[in-house]
Design a protein around this motif. Structure first.
Motif, PDB file in Angstrom:
ATOM      1  N   GLY A 120      31.205  45.139  52.850  1.00  0.00           N
ATOM      2  CA  GLY A 120      31.517  45.663  51.523  1.00  0.00           C
ATOM      3  C   GLY A 120      33.001  45.570  51.266  1.00  0.00           C
ATOM      4  O   GLY A 120      33.737  44.932  52.020  1.00  0.00           O
TER       5      GLY A 120
ATOM      6  N   THR B  27      33.282  41.984  56.661  1.00  0.00           N
ATOM      7  CA  THR B  27      32.809  43.332  56.352  1.00  0.00           C
ATOM      8  C   THR B  27      31.568  43.268  55.473  1.00  0.00           C
ATOM      9  O   THR B  27      31.271  42.244  54.863  1.00  0.00           O
TER      10      THR B  27
ATOM     11  N   THR C 101      32.253  51.005  54.066  1.00  0.00           N
ATOM     12  CA  THR C 101      32.288  49.652  54.638  1.00  0.00           C
ATOM     13  C   THR C 101      32.460  49.674  56.155  1.00  0.00           C
ATOM     14  O   THR C 101      33.269  50.433  56.686  1.00  0.00           O
TER      15      THR C 101
END
Lengths: 489, 441
Positions: A392, A390, A399
């Motif tokens: 974030g 991902t 995200t």
């Protein structure tokens, strides 16, 4: 970030050999020791080339690895062989022919698990023979980070473009009914459990007695409910659907009386009897955003609470999270379906659950409930290479899943799919020139760079993301904003 | 030039002719011969000939080539400059002219040929539309049976049938039952082989026993001459007829359900699997498992077909893919895809069929194909896909599907480029005879 596919090719090998053998007059020739390693690797690769089909290696390198076991390895590499993780750490030896996903600046999490789902596999029951591994919903679920899901009574992996080895476990839930709305069912279950318990007592007695008296006969199983017996023998964990406080209490008492650990779906008023459920060793599958007012006829606590997950967790109940709708729904109000599993878990955090527990609620806890925790749920050596990368924090509304890997195969790449490629495109994909490396060119050098500068780079790209948000804010907030509104309302 | 051949033009000037050698081949009208002169000929295998001459004897093409001289006395059909000749069209996968309905299970022994009704008007209509060869499959789901190759012309079924048992049609979807039909079929074949083996062993044992008995009997007359022995045997055989009848081993009759699968394994029959989407292909591969036999694919195109997902895998195997000339949309988008072109480009052998099993679709078949040519399908691939490749699918590649020496003279004469919308079919020739349209000789 670039995905470099170093599929082994003989031509590539010849090129490397000649390169390594040439005098170090190249401007970018690697250091001497690197050269040696290279030769060694070439030899290894040679040996592998002789075999017809070597193992399939897949490495996710340079990302911050959130293993799900509590540790975070910044800038580490996850290496898998034939779909199973063989190593997680630093300075790993990545074989020549490995497919390498450079996740520098990104986060690596275990693939998420949907403890309930429908319509992700394009098929009905009997997934082995009916799955459609090209279905849109499977892609969308992967985009949501889900790599394992329950379909009917089967637990299966979201293996795109393949139909082999996807079912991990069958008949996962043993549903029992024990609710005040069905008194006959309640009585019958009690009877079944009592009979099964009686049988077990007799059986134990028989086991001790038969040592002295060999003529003894095994007690008859006639009239004994096999499900109840399996539950009492701890071969199966029964699943109840219950939301009401009274029902929950009674299930907890029944479980304590007979010594089994119930799985409770719904569990809306669980927070009011969390202690009892905890003592019963219960697991709960809850929807943190569930909203229902309390029954005003009673003075006691009731109704839903955003704190449900947090309170249950604090009382020792294993909490798994599932959104209100366990499908992919592309109509109506967004944010309530499986596309937003992480958002749903985020609401549990809003209600006081720790982020770690919230992550477990969509990884390890469901894995345990489904009996597949030996394969998925965390990133550990020996487990399946099912992971997501991902841009974030996992539970942050901003995200995006950039890549998803199932069984050591890259099955989702945000930039390659129609759905979210246009929202905050990966800066590297848009700006960086093509730096495709040929087989053998991902040597020590790039890895060393990752190691040295992982934290710095990670922060750097975070900043970059923030900058992008400004540009594409509309797309992001429109969708996620309604999710937020939902929770507050 | 050693042979007394002349351009047909010279026939207009007979006075100049006798000077050449070989008066043996005097200008007598040769029966059964016909030459077609055309400005352009689509051969069917991808080639195009300019200023071509096709010499036909009886129902076969004797010669074809560019600027060939034509012997005097051969009737010449001289086409206009804008007329084009191409092989008769081959619809390899169809139920045109068939009306029966089938079942939903596995009946690999069913033959479409049993269903033929030559008087059906449809055959006449499709022949007029340029179709000279049809592959007709039996109706039904699951494994409905075996297809037959016919010409849409003839007084009875025997006249029409070119080749029977051309392919076993099977439908495959992501479903346990349908996948099972395939594996069960081969299992049945195995069971039969096992049974047959046992039967044979038993028979051999019996033979040995019989021999032993005989030898013990005949020990005394060991000295006897061979002839007498044989006589003995004959006698004994007439007595114990049941045993000695088996002197020649007769295999047990195979289960009709097993036979088709035995034929598949032996290469006497091939399969055509109809799949509905990319997932079906993977399930098909799963169902086939390790069995090796020849098979091709039918991929009915719908608006949002996702066959492109398995394009490379399929193309790698160089299988034939049967598709309609149809542009589809990439799922969830309005982006057009030309799957026939994509598959052909990737290396699969494309076979085109009309969009539906109706005469109107057959009539618009060339025009529809023109649309996907405009959208990127290679023209020569398209011609091949409607003629030679389709004939190959029916196992008739040696005799039909293209205008080559020794092949059956099935051809169509068009008023212009075959794929232009305004072009019409002027005449259809089936087995050397003009069966539709008019031509001036």
């Amino acid at each position: 970030m670039k995905v470099t596919l170093n599929t082994f090719r003989l031509i590539g090998l010849v090129a490397i050999l000649s390169w390594a053998g040439a005098p170090a007059s190249f401007a970018f020739a690697p250091a001497q020791d690197g050269d040696k390693d290279e030769k060694k690797k070439d030899a290894d690769a040679d040996a592998e080339a002789e075999e017809e089909e070597g193992p399939e290696w897949f490495a996710v390198s340079g990302g911050d690895v959130y293993t799900g076991t509590g540790s975070i390895l910044r800038g580490a590499t996850v290496l898998s062989k034939d779909g199973v993780i063989t190593d997680i750490g630093y300075d790993l030896f990545v074989p020549e022919d490995a497919e390498v996903l450079d996740a520098t600046g990104y986060r690596v999490y275990p693939g998420l698990i949907a403890i309930s789902s429908f319509g992700l596999f394009g098929g009905s029951a009997d997934l082995k023979n009916t799955v459609d591994p090209f279905s849109n919903n499977m892609t969308l679920a992967l985009a949501a980070g889900i790599t394992t899901a329950v379909n009917g009574s089967e637990v299966a992996k979201l293996k795109r473009r393949a139909i082999d080895d996807l079912v991990m476990n069958t008949s996962v839930f043993t549903s029992l009914s024990f609710a005040k709305s069905n008194p006959a069912g309640k009585r019958s279950l009690r009877e079944k459990l009592a009979k099964a318990a009686e049988y077990l007592r007799k059986y134990r007695q028989y086991e001790t007695d038969k040592k002295s008296d060999k003529t003894l006969k095994e007690p008859s199983k006639k009239g004994i409910d096999s499900t109840a017996l399996a539950v009492l023998r701890h071969e199966k964990r029964p699943t109840f659907s219950a939301n009401d406080r009274t029902d929950l209490l009674e299930i907890a008492h029944l479980a304590q009386q007979y010594g089994f650990r119930p799985i409770i779906r719904g569990c809306r008023e669980g927070w009011t009897v969390a202690g009892e459920l905890g003592r019963a060793g219960a697991s709960a599958v809850i929807t943190p955003r569930d909203r229902r007012p309390k029954d005003e006829r009673f003075a006691r606590d009731g109704g839903s609470s955003i704190e449900n997950a947090a309170i249950l967790h604090a009382a020792g109940v294993q909490v798994a999270v599932i959104p209100g709708s366990a499908g992919i729904s592309l109509g109506g109000i967004v944010g309530r379906d499986l596309m937003h599993l992480t958002i749903e878990a985020g609401f549990a955090v809003r209600g006081g659950l720790s982020e770690e527990a919230a992550m477990q609620a969509i990884t390890t806890v469901p894995a345990r409930i489904l009996g597949v925790d030996h394969r998925v749920g965390t990133l550990e050596v020996g487990k399946d290479a099912d992971l997501i990368v991902t841009d974030g924090e996992l539970l942050h509304y901003e995200t995006f899943v950039q890549w998803a890997v199932v069984h050591g195969d890259l099955v989702y790449d945000k930039e390659e799919e129609l759905y979210f490629a246009h929202i905050r495109p990966r800066p590297e994909a848009a700006l960086a020139p093509e730096t495709k490396l040929d087989a053998g060119e991902t040597e020590e050098a790039p890895e060393e760079v990752e190691e040295g500068g992982d934290e710095g780079e990670g922060e750097g790209s975070d900043d970059g993301d923030d900058g992008d948000d400004g540009d594409d804010g509309d797309g992001g907030t429109e969708e996620e904003g309604s999710g937020g509104g939902d929770g507050e309302g | 030039m050693l042979t007394p051949i002349l351009l047909s033009l010279t026939s207009l000037l007979p006075a100049q002719e006798p000077g050449l050698a070989g008066s043996a081949a005097a200008p007598v009208v040769q029966p059964g011969l016909l030459a077609i002169k055309a400005r352009r000929v689509e051969v069917g295998n991808g080639e195009t000939l300019e200023h071509a001459v096709i010499l036909i004897e009886g129902d076969k093409i004797v010669t074809i080539g560019e600027d060939l001289p034509i012997e005097r006395g051969i009737p010449v059909l001289e086409l206009d400059d804008d007329q084009v000749v191409m092989p008769g069209l081959v619809v390899a996968y169809s139920r045109l002219g068939m009306s029966g309905s089938g079942y939903n299970d596995s009946r690999p022994y069913v033959l479409a040929s049993a269903e033929l009704y030559p008087a059906n008007e449809t055959f006449k209509e499709v022949l007029e539309a340029g179709v000279t060869t049809l592959g007709l499959y039996p109706a039904g789901n699951g494994i409905p049976g075996q297809a037959v190759a016919v010409q849409p012309h003839g007084d009875d079924a025997g006249d029409m049938i070119l080749s029977d048992n051309v392919y076993l049609k099977a439908i495959l979807r992501p479903s346990r039952t349908l996948k099972r039909y395939i594996s069960d079929g081969f299992k049945k074949a195995d069971e039969w082989l096992e049974k047959e083996k046992k039967n044979r062993e038993k028979w051999e044992k019996d033979q040995e026993k019989a021999k032993k008995k005989k030898s013990s009997k005949s020990k005394k007359d060991d000295e006897k001459k061979d002839d007498e022995k044989e006589e003995d045997e004959k006698k004994s055989s007439s007595k114990s007829s049941s045993k000695s009848k088996k002197a020649e081993y007769e295999p047990i009759d195979p289960d009709p359900r097993a036979q088709a699968f035995l034929d598949l394994r032996d290469g006497e029959l091939k399969a055509l699997f109809s799949i509905s989407n990319a997932a079906s292909y993977l399930h098909l591969i799963d169902a086939i498992d390790d069995e090796e036999f020849a098979w091709d694919l039918r991929m009915p195109l719908t608006r949002t077909s996702n066959f492109y997902e398995v394009k490379d895998e399929i193309a790698e195997t160089e299988r034939r893919v049967v598709m309609e000339p149809l542009l589809t949309l990439h799922p969830n988008t309005m982006r057009q895809r030309n799957l026939p072109a994509e598959f052909a480009r990737a290396g699969a052998k494309l076979v085109l069929v009309p969009r539906t099993d109706s005469t109107s679709s057959v009539k618009s078949w060339l025009r529809d194909t023109g649309v996907i040519i405009a959208a990127g399908l290679e023209r020569k691939t398209a011609v091949r896909a409607m003629t030679l490749e389709a004939a190959e699918l029916l196992g008739l590649g040696e005799s039909h599907g293209s205008l080559e020496e020794g092949k059956v003279a099935n051809l169509i004469i068009l008023g212009g480029d075959p794929f232009e919308p305004a072009t019409e079919i002027d005449a259809v020739m089936l087995g050397g005879e003009i069966v539709s349209g008019e031509v001036d000789l």
